[in-house]
Design a protein around this motif. Structure first.
Motif, PDB file in Angstrom:
ATOM      1  N   TYR A  42      19.419   6.519 -35.903  1.00  0.00           N
ATOM      2  CA  TYR A  42      19.350   7.993 -35.951  1.00  0.00           C
ATOM      3  C   TYR A  42      20.211   8.593 -34.840  1.00  0.00           C
ATOM      4  CZ  TYR A  42      15.000   7.187 -38.585  1.00  0.00           C
ATOM      5  OH  TYR A  42      14.060   6.776 -39.470  1.00  0.00           O
ATOM      6  N   ILE A  43      20.036   8.027 -33.652  1.00  0.00           N
ATOM      7  CA  ILE A  43      20.711   8.632 -32.499  1.00  0.00           C
ATOM      8  C   ILE A  43      22.221   8.491 -32.642  1.00  0.00           C
ATOM      9  CG2 ILE A  43      21.080   8.352 -30.016  1.00  0.00           C
ATOM     10  CD1 ILE A  43      18.119   7.814 -29.729  1.00  0.00           C
ATOM     11  N   LEU A  44      22.660   7.268 -32.901  1.00  0.00           N
ATOM     12  CA  LEU A  44      24.105   7.073 -33.026  1.00  0.00           C
ATOM     13  C   LEU A  44      24.649   7.878 -34.198  1.00  0.00           C
ATOM     14  CD1 LEU A  44      24.827   3.319 -32.308  1.00  0.00           C
ATOM     15  CD2 LEU A  44      24.920   5.277 -30.825  1.00  0.00           C
ATOM     16  N   SER A  55      23.585  10.681 -35.488  1.00  0.00           N
ATOM     17  CA  SER A  55      23.750  12.121 -35.243  1.00  0.00           C
ATOM     18  C   SER A  55      24.844  12.391 -34.221  1.00  0.00           C
ATOM     19  CB  SER A  55      22.430  12.780 -34.821  1.00  0.00           C
ATOM     20  OG  SER A  55      21.504  11.863 -34.405  1.00  0.00           O
ATOM     21  N   ILE A  56      24.927  11.559 -33.197  1.00  0.00           N
ATOM     22  CA  ILE A  56      26.015  11.781 -32.238  1.00  0.00           C
ATOM     23  C   ILE A  56      27.352  11.652 -32.954  1.00  0.00           C
ATOM     24  CG2 ILE A  56      27.129  10.920 -30.134  1.00  0.00           C
ATOM     25  CD1 ILE A  56      24.522  10.047 -29.086  1.00  0.00           C
ATOM     26  N   ILE A  90       5.429  13.943 -41.998  1.00  0.00           N
ATOM     27  CA  ILE A  90       6.819  14.078 -41.543  1.00  0.00           C
ATOM     28  C   ILE A  90       7.051  13.199 -40.328  1.00  0.00           C
ATOM     29  CG2 ILE A  90       8.467  15.679 -40.495  1.00  0.00           C
ATOM     30  CD1 ILE A  90       7.212  17.891 -42.162  1.00  0.00           C
ATOM     31  N   THR A  91       6.131  13.294 -39.375  1.00  0.00           N
ATOM     32  CA  THR A  91       6.349  12.578 -38.123  1.00  0.00           C
ATOM     33  C   THR A  91       6.324  11.071 -38.346  1.00  0.00           C
ATOM     34  OG1 THR A  91       5.313  14.417 -37.008  1.00  0.00           O
ATOM     35  CG2 THR A  91       5.588  12.426 -35.740  1.00  0.00           C
ATOM     36  N   SER A 110       0.695  16.328 -35.449  1.00  0.00           N
ATOM     37  CA  SER A 110       0.554  15.184 -36.344  1.00  0.00           C
ATOM     38  C   SER A 110      -0.450  14.157 -35.854  1.00  0.00           C
ATOM     39  CB  SER A 110       1.909  14.500 -36.506  1.00  0.00           C
ATOM     40  OG  SER A 110       2.233  13.814 -35.316  1.00  0.00           O
ATOM     41  N   THR A 123       1.738  15.147 -40.021  1.00  0.00           N
ATOM     42  CA  THR A 123       1.526  13.717 -39.837  1.00  0.00           C
ATOM     43  C   THR A 123       2.510  12.939 -40.699  1.00  0.00           C
ATOM     44  OG1 THR A 123      -0.797  14.237 -39.588  1.00  0.00           O
ATOM     45  CG2 THR A 123      -0.237  11.929 -39.843  1.00  0.00           C
ATOM     46  N   GLY A 169       8.556   3.655 -34.859  1.00  0.00           N
ATOM     47  CA  GLY A 169       8.309   2.693 -33.800  1.00  0.00           C
ATOM     48  C   GLY A 169       9.363   1.602 -33.753  1.00  0.00           C
ATOM     49  N   SER A 170      10.305   1.659 -34.668  1.00  0.00           N
ATOM     50  CA  SER A 170      11.345   0.618 -34.686  1.00  0.00           C
ATOM     51  C   SER A 170      12.571   1.091 -33.921  1.00  0.00           C
ATOM     52  CB  SER A 170      11.720   0.300 -36.130  1.00  0.00           C
ATOM     53  OG  SER A 170      13.048  -0.155 -36.181  1.00  0.00           O
ATOM     54  N   ILE A 171      12.940   0.300 -32.930  1.00  0.00           N
ATOM     55  CA  ILE A 171      14.078   0.678 -32.109  1.00  0.00           C
ATOM     56  C   ILE A 171      15.366   0.724 -32.936  1.00  0.00           C
ATOM     57  CG2 ILE A 171      14.430  -1.715 -31.373  1.00  0.00           C
ATOM     58  CD1 ILE A 171      14.938   1.037 -28.952  1.00  0.00           C
ATOM     59  N   TYR A 189      15.576   4.097 -34.502  1.00  0.00           N
ATOM     60  CA  TYR A 189      15.886   5.124 -33.508  1.00  0.00           C
ATOM     61  C   TYR A 189      17.361   5.079 -33.142  1.00  0.00           C
ATOM     62  CZ  TYR A 189      10.812   5.437 -32.860  1.00  0.00           C
ATOM     63  OH  TYR A 189       9.472   5.595 -33.052  1.00  0.00           O
ATOM     64  N   VAL A 190      17.855   3.863 -32.907  1.00  0.00           N
ATOM     65  CA  VAL A 190      19.263   3.749 -32.512  1.00  0.00           C
ATOM     66  C   VAL A 190      20.162   4.267 -33.628  1.00  0.00           C
ATOM     67  CG1 VAL A 190      21.106   2.135 -31.962  1.00  0.00           C
ATOM     68  CG2 VAL A 190      18.891   1.895 -30.873  1.00  0.00           C
ATOM     69  N   TYR A 236       9.676   9.392 -39.623  1.00  0.00           N
ATOM     70  CA  TYR A 236      10.798   9.009 -38.759  1.00  0.00           C
ATOM     71  C   TYR A 236      10.376   8.340 -37.466  1.00  0.00           C
ATOM     72  CZ  TYR A 236      10.068  13.270 -36.033  1.00  0.00           C
ATOM     73  OH  TYR A 236       9.539  14.240 -35.231  1.00  0.00           O
ATOM     74  N   MET A 237       9.128   8.585 -37.013  1.00  0.00           N
ATOM     75  CA  MET A 237       8.685   7.897 -35.798  1.00  0.00           C
ATOM     76  C   MET A 237       8.110   6.546 -36.207  1.00  0.00           C
ATOM     77  SD  MET A 237       9.449   9.872 -33.314  1.00  0.00           S
ATOM     78  CE  MET A 237       8.513   9.358 -31.884  1.00  0.00           C
ATOM     79  N   LYS A 273      11.722   0.227 -25.508  1.00  0.00           N
ATOM     80  CA  LYS A 273      12.514   1.229 -26.236  1.00  0.00           C
ATOM     81  C   LYS A 273      13.065   2.269 -25.270  1.00  0.00           C
ATOM     82  CE  LYS A 273       9.407   0.597 -29.974  1.00  0.00           C
ATOM     83  NZ  LYS A 273       8.138   1.057 -30.489  1.00  0.00           N
TER      84      LYS A 273
END
Lengths: 492, 779
Positions: B578-580, B582-583, B563-564, A292, B561, B570-572, B575-576, B567-568, A161
């Protein structure tokens, strides 16, 4: 004398290459690595002294004059960060042999380590945007090498990742540089700054600036781009975590600081406003992440994010207090993060677990480690008179001067929650009944020495702020006056 | 003065060395002289002709942070309390804590506290004050958690730290704001700018920030909840920090800032209201407690509320009564805590339900307690100092400052009544405390050990304090002009005139009538206590502020715990996206806000058919790659894109680039084919159609965004590019006709060097990875 600007890059590069050739003779490699690291630290300090005495050193590589060739610019900010980098490198290189397995050491740990330092120092020193990209590649590739060192399953899973997201941001980086080149026709940072100032219609430049910000923000782990960070920072060996935690995100922040004080300052109403909001969100989500989990390494890794938020806040404020706050916080955070990673690494090693629910009463066996950790927590939370306090004071003052009360309140609240996240480790891991574990005082001492060194520096950086702050003040003046950077590079 | 302040800190460095002797001599004896010497040093300043002293030491001048000690009447009162009570507490602790305890830590924490508390009351620089302030909170945290193997101690320690550090940070915010407005960091210099501050638009914010700091520290309602749990600390600590000194830091702060913030209706409303509510609520709750120290804790809270209220009134009588009561409270409450510790020490319990009839076993302690309790209750007899300040309190409560406004007037009406009711409960719990412990039936079977009188050494300290109670009671004017008047002047300003404190004001005095009501009603309530305690069950425990605190701390952990983990994942892929996403949103918004889109086709070269064809092929291939489930065809399709690119390079006359691209593509495809058989089956991960369409939108949007920025960048070529220089100088300076080559190896040779390095590292990393794994598997 301008050649000295390249030494902090050249020394570790050459050292990294040399270590390849006798990587199995581990005692020799260790000795060599320590020696060169100390040498490099000495050189960096000497350059720092030279820069303070004589002003910014600019090296036009290959004698190709700026803005056409690549320039190395050792101004105060850059060289201070290089010195800090080498301080952390020194602590880590002395820690490495106690925490790595022999195999890991033999399989090019020291090479990757030196090249990581090369990349980081290069990123601080370069005055050329494309060259910055190149140094990003160096440090990222070296970090890929470090993160998979050991080849555990979980390491490979998390590092994938890390690699993918960072590759994506590198791609975006190079694309953005191309766009920027199309508009301003140059990649020399000083000349970009000069030309951007002359432009009246700035919409596209602001947009390009923001894309560049996102590139740096991915490396700097700013909300909402940090998802890759926490897990990938805890899977490698402690010494690697410490190097990453202290150095990598800070390169991203440094790049934002440089670009958005030097080049993209035309539309601060949009860009810097955005920074303040992202700073606030980074603080909140980062510290929420730190609360967390029960994994002590993960708690420290998550704590990188609110710290980055604090630094971004200062950049967003773009006033004297804000920028000096960011710079001070940057240097402080590099040192304390390295120290904390080393300390929790030692704690996890001695306790045989990094899970807080399985740990208790470690202070009965390791009082020194416990108290160091306690002080480290105070430093991190910005309790006076330690180094975090100075940065936080400046940042909050900057915020109040601009009447930005929302971020000030969030900043204060975050400090409290950071302290809570650290005290959870202290109270659950160190306090409590005496645990029934094997005590290894000798090993503990070896593991703790580098952290003692860093923590002492951190305390000096706080109590002795008068020795450092005037330089930070000068750095701020230099940063806020683009002319001085442009003049020293383009010599007009 | 600086030596006096730093002495406790310096001695802590020596404590570890001294503890080697602890086999024979209790560590406390070695360090007892320190607070005594400090007391002697400061007591020399007491006198009618006292004038403020100041000393200045430079620390961080470039940030306006310097160690400026300013000793005025107020600080003098506090330093004498800190060092005086400190000496008595250390003496007491020598008998209280056994040599087998971790004495080293105990005294280090205690002396760090002493050091920081002295710093708080003497600092004129706001940031130095704040530094010391946080250290009092931290040393209190460590002292409460002294027996950290107990769950309750850890709970109490964390609670006190969270609440007081929360207040500390708020104070910090207030102090920075003050320093920004006034451009100074000295409190005395701020006092001179009072008009500027109170008329500033940020004044309400400053007031709230600073008062939050004071209220949390001084355990004002509803922040009082940490103090009862702080009783987990060893009793000397409770006597010292949590009754006589640290909890008065908030009082000190309000007093110190009164000349700046006081005299305003908002200050009067907030401070008086919080104070008087605290007085009432805590005295009411004290009656319910069953733990001796619990009663004393609530009693402390209530007394602090009373002092706070008087500071809020701000009249000269009130201010004088406040400083007077600070002194009185320290004497009687300090002695009561010590007695509680003695009872605990000698009987093994502090539970009043198990105690009773101890008078016969512990006559000395009982006598001392009697004085402390009656002084606390404000019994009108001339040898209880508490009576005087209580009566002054009533006096000030009926003569409140004349601000106008509906709420102010309501407060002015209500305060005297609340004051009386609060004092009635104070009377009740005081009697309850004394009579249930020392009188009544002795419950032999409840106690593990047979109670007996405490050793003489343990009785010395409370006796000295009780002596203070009596002496001040008999000669209240002894401390008046020479001491308290100076403290009151420091708070009230130069207009303060010393009052003569009298025992008897005549029957006409309304304050006396109030006192008599308190005693009368209080006695009745105290006798009938058991009949009305059922009122406490009216309030369900679930609704208390304690539960609120627990709920907040609990939900901080659980909530974060939750909240985190949301969204965390562990799936790429997440993540991608979310990142794309927001950008895309942010950059897109900025592109339009700033009118960044410029599309011009003026300077474009004519597009030829081969270009269109190649471009289309590439686009189709790229799109097709998404819909392939087969890895082999995927490789080929992606290969098409790469080869198409090299064709484009050929068309644009860049043969070397075309060659490079061709090689890269070929090698990549070859590599893929090589490891093809080791790769797992390509699976199409199931995903929700909604998620799918969002992902679709994000990817299309991102493509459009990059294209738009690309076209706009191309359309706004604002400067001549530096490449013109490269083309010109390639031959004369670089000696080569191929500009690209000259750029690569000469002009930008550094880039090339490091790109090669990157490749080298990659090769080495892969080698190390394979080799290490291979070796591991071979084992």
């Amino acid at each position: 004398m301008s050649n000295i600007a390249v030494l902090p890059i050249l020394i570790p590069l050459v050292a990294g290459i040399i270590t390849i050739f006798f990587h199995k003779k581990i005692k020799a490699v260790r000795f060599f690595a320590k020696l060169v690291t100390l040498l490099n630290l000495g050189v960096a300090v000497w350059i720092g002294y030279y820069v303070i005495q004589n002003g910014t050193v600019v090296l036009e590589t290959g004698d190709w004059v700026a803005p056409y060739g690549i320039v190395m610019v050792a101004d105060r900010l850059a060289i201070f960060l290089v010195i800090t980098t080498n301080i952390i490198a020194t602590a880590c290189v002395f820690f490495a042999q106690h925490s790595l397995s022999l195999k890991q050491e033999q399989f090019y740990f020291y090479t990757f380590y030196f090249l990581l330092i090369t990349g980081v120092s290069g990123a601080f020193l370069t005055g050329d945007l494309f060259n910055l990209f190149v140094f990003y590649e160096v440090l990222l590739m070296a970090s890929y090498g470090l993160v998979i060192l050991g080849g555990e399953r979980v390491q490979l899973r998390e590092s994938l990742k890390y690699v993918l997201l960072n590759l994506f941001s590198s791609m975006l980086f190079v694309t953005t540089v191309a766009f920027l080149y199309s508009v301003v026709g140059t990649i020399n940072m000083a000349q970009i700054a000069q030309r951007v100032q002359e432009v009246e219609q700035t919409g596209i430049l602001t947009t390009i600036g923001i894309v560049l910000f996102f590139v740096f923000a991915t490396k700097g782990a700013i909300f909402p781009l940090y998802f890759w960070l926490p897990k990938s920072y805890i899977v490698p060996n402690t010494v690697v975590s410490a190097l990453f935690g202290a150095l990598l995100t800070k390169v991203g922040i440094y790049s934002i600081l440089r670009t958005f004080t030097l080049m993209f300052t035309n539309d601060t109403g949009v860009t810097h406003e955005l920074f303040i909001w992202l700073a606030a969100l980074s603080m909140l989500f980062g510290v929420i992440g730190a609360l967390s989990t029960n994994n002590i390494k993960l708690i420290i890794a998550y704590n990188i994010i609110p710290a980055v938020g604090f630094m971004l806040m200062g950049i967003g404020l773009l006033n004297d207090a804000g920028i000096s706050g960011s710079v001070y916080y940057l240097i402080h955070d590099m040192i304390i993060k390295a120290a904390l990673f080393l300390m929790v690494g030692a704690l996890a090693y001695l306790a045989g677990t990094s899970d807080l629910t399985k740990m208790k009463g470690m202070i009965h066996h390791y009082p020194l480690l416990g108290w160091m950790f306690f002080i480290g927590s105070l430093v991190l939370a910005g309790i006076p008179p330690f180094s975090g306090f100075i940065g936080k004071l400046l940042l909050l003052r900057g915020g109040i001067e601009e009447e930005r009360f929302v971020i000030v309140v969030i900043g204060l609240l975050t400090s409290l929650l950071i302290l809570l996240s650290m005290m959870r480790i202290f109270m659950r891991g160190f306090w409590g009944e005496k645990p029934d574990i094997k005590v290894q005082p000798k090993q503990a001492r070896k593991l703790m020495m580098p952290a003692v060194f860093l923590l002492t520096l951190s305390i000096i950086l706080g109590i002795g702020a008068e020795w450092f702050y005037p330089h930070v003040d000068t750095i701020t003046t230099e940063l806020l006056d683009q002319g001085s950077y442009i003049d020293s590079v383009l010599k007009e | 003065m600086i030596y006096a302040v730093f002495a406790p800190l310096i001695i802590t460095l020596l404590i570890p060395l001294l503890s080697k002797w602890k086999e024979r001599v209790h560590t406390g004896w070695f360090i007892l002289p320190v607070p005594i010497l400090i007391f002697i040093y400061f007591v020399q300043f007491v006198g009618e002709n006292f004038t403020p002293h100041s000393e200045s030491y430079s620390w961080i001048p470039s940030l306006n942070i310097s160690i400026d000690f300013y000793l005025d009447g107020l600080s003098l009162l506090f330093v004498l309390l800190i060092s005086g009570i400190g000496s008595l507490v250390v003496l007491y602790s020598i008998y209280y804590l056994h040599k087998s305890e971790q004495l080293k830590q105990f005294y280090i924490y205690l002396y760090i506290f002493m050091f920081s508390m002295l710093g708080v009351v003497l600092s004129d620089n706001v940031f130095v004050l704040y530094s010391f302030w946080e250290f009092t909170s931290l040393s209190s945290f460590l002292l409460i958690g002294y027996w950290h193997y107990r769950e309750r101690s850890r709970y109490g320690a964390l609670k006190s730290m969270l609440i007081t550090v929360f207040g500390g940070l708020s104070l910090f915010g207030g102090l920075i704001t003050l320093s920004v407005i006034t451009e100074t960091t000295s409190i005395q210099a701020m006092i001179e700018q009072k008009d500027l501050i109170v008329n500033h638009s940020l004044f309400p914010l400053i007031l709230v920030f600073i008062l939050l700091g004071a209220f949390t520290k001084s355990a004002q309602f509803p922040f009082h909840i940490w103090l009862p749990d702080a009783m987990e600390a060893p009793t000397p600590v409770s006597a010292y920090l949590h009754s006589a000194t640290m909890v008065k830091a908030g009082i000190f702060l309000v007093a110190r800032f009164s000349p700046i913030l006081g005299g305003e209706p908002s200050f009067f409303i907030i401070v008086s209201l919080f104070g008087i509510v605290t007085l009432f609520w805590a005295s009411f709750m004290a009656v319910r407690q069953t733990d001796l120290k619990g009663i004393l804790a609530f009693s402390t809270v209530s007394q602090l509320g009373m002092i706070m209220a008087m500071l809020g009134f701000g009249t000269d009588v009130a201010i004088f009564a406040a400083v007077f009561h600070i002194l009185n409270h320290a004497t009687f409450k300090g002695s009561l805590f010590m007695i509680a510790g003695i009872v605990d020490h000698e009987t093994g319990t502090r539970d009043v339900r198990k105690l009773g009839g101890l008078m016969t076993f512990m006559p000395m302690s009982a006598t001392l307690a009697l004085f402390g309790v009656f002084s606390m209750a404000g019994v009108p007899l001339p040898f209880f100092n508490g009576f005087y300040s209580k009566e002054l309190f009533f006096e000030s409560a009926i003569d409140l400052p004349g601000f106008s406004g509906a709420f102010v007037e309501f407060l002015q009406q209500a305060i005297p009544y609340i004051a009386v009711i609060g004092s009635i409960f104070t009377f009740v719990y005081s009697m309850y405390l004394f009579f249930s412990t020392f009188r009544g039936k002795y419950k032999e079977h409840e106690l593990k050990t047979k109670p007996h009188e405490a050793p003489l050494g343990m009785l010395i300290s409370p006796s000295i304090l009780v002596l203070g109670v009596i002496l001040i009671g008999l000669f209240p004017n002894m401390v008046n002009e020479s001491f308290l008047a100076h403290a009151a002047t420091a708070v009230f300003g130069d207009g303060f005139h010393a009052h003569e404190v009298k025992f008897w004001h005549g029957w006409e005095s309304p304050a006396l009538r109030m006192s008599l009501i308190v005693v009368g009603v209080g006695t009745i309530l105290a006798i009938t206590r058991k009949k009305w305690t059922s009122v406490y069950t009216v309030f369900p425990r679930r609704l208390s502020f304690n539960e609120l605190y627990n709920y907040i701390v609990d939900s901080i952990e659980k909530g974060s715990t939750k909240i985190t983990e949301t969204y965390m994942t562990g799936s790429i892929r997440h993540y991608v996206s979310y990142i794309l996403g927001s950008i895309l949103i942010i950059t897109g918004a900025i592109l339009f806000i700033t009118n960044g889109v410029t599309i011009e086709f003026d300077d474009l070269a004519p597009i030829t058919i081969p270009e269109i064809l190649v471009g289309l092929t590439m686009a189709i291939a790229a799109i097709a790659s998404i819909f392939t489930n087969n890895r082999l065809s995927l490789i080929i399709i992606v290969g098409v894109v790469g080869y198409g690119l090299s064709v484009l390079f050929v068309i644009y006359r860049a043969p070397d680039l075309a060659l490079t691209q061709l090689i890269v593509e070929t090698v990549t495809v070859a590599l893929f084919l090589l490891c093809f058989k080791h790769l797992p089956e390509l699976k199409n991960l199931p995903s929700h159609p909604g998620v799918k369409s969002i992902n679709f939108l994000i990817s299309v949007g991102f493509g459009v965004l990059v294209t738009l920025i690309g076209i706009s960048s191309h359309s706004s070529k604002l400067f001549s590019p530096i490449s013109e220089y490269f083309i010109e100088e390639s031959v004369p300076l670089g000696g080569g006709h191929n500009v690209v080559n000259v750029i690569l190896v000469d002009m930008r040779g550094l880039d090339t060097l490091f790109e090669i390095t990157v490749l080298g590292i990659a090769a080495l990393a892969i080698y190390a990875l394979i080799k290490l794994r291979h070796d591991k598997e071979a084992k």
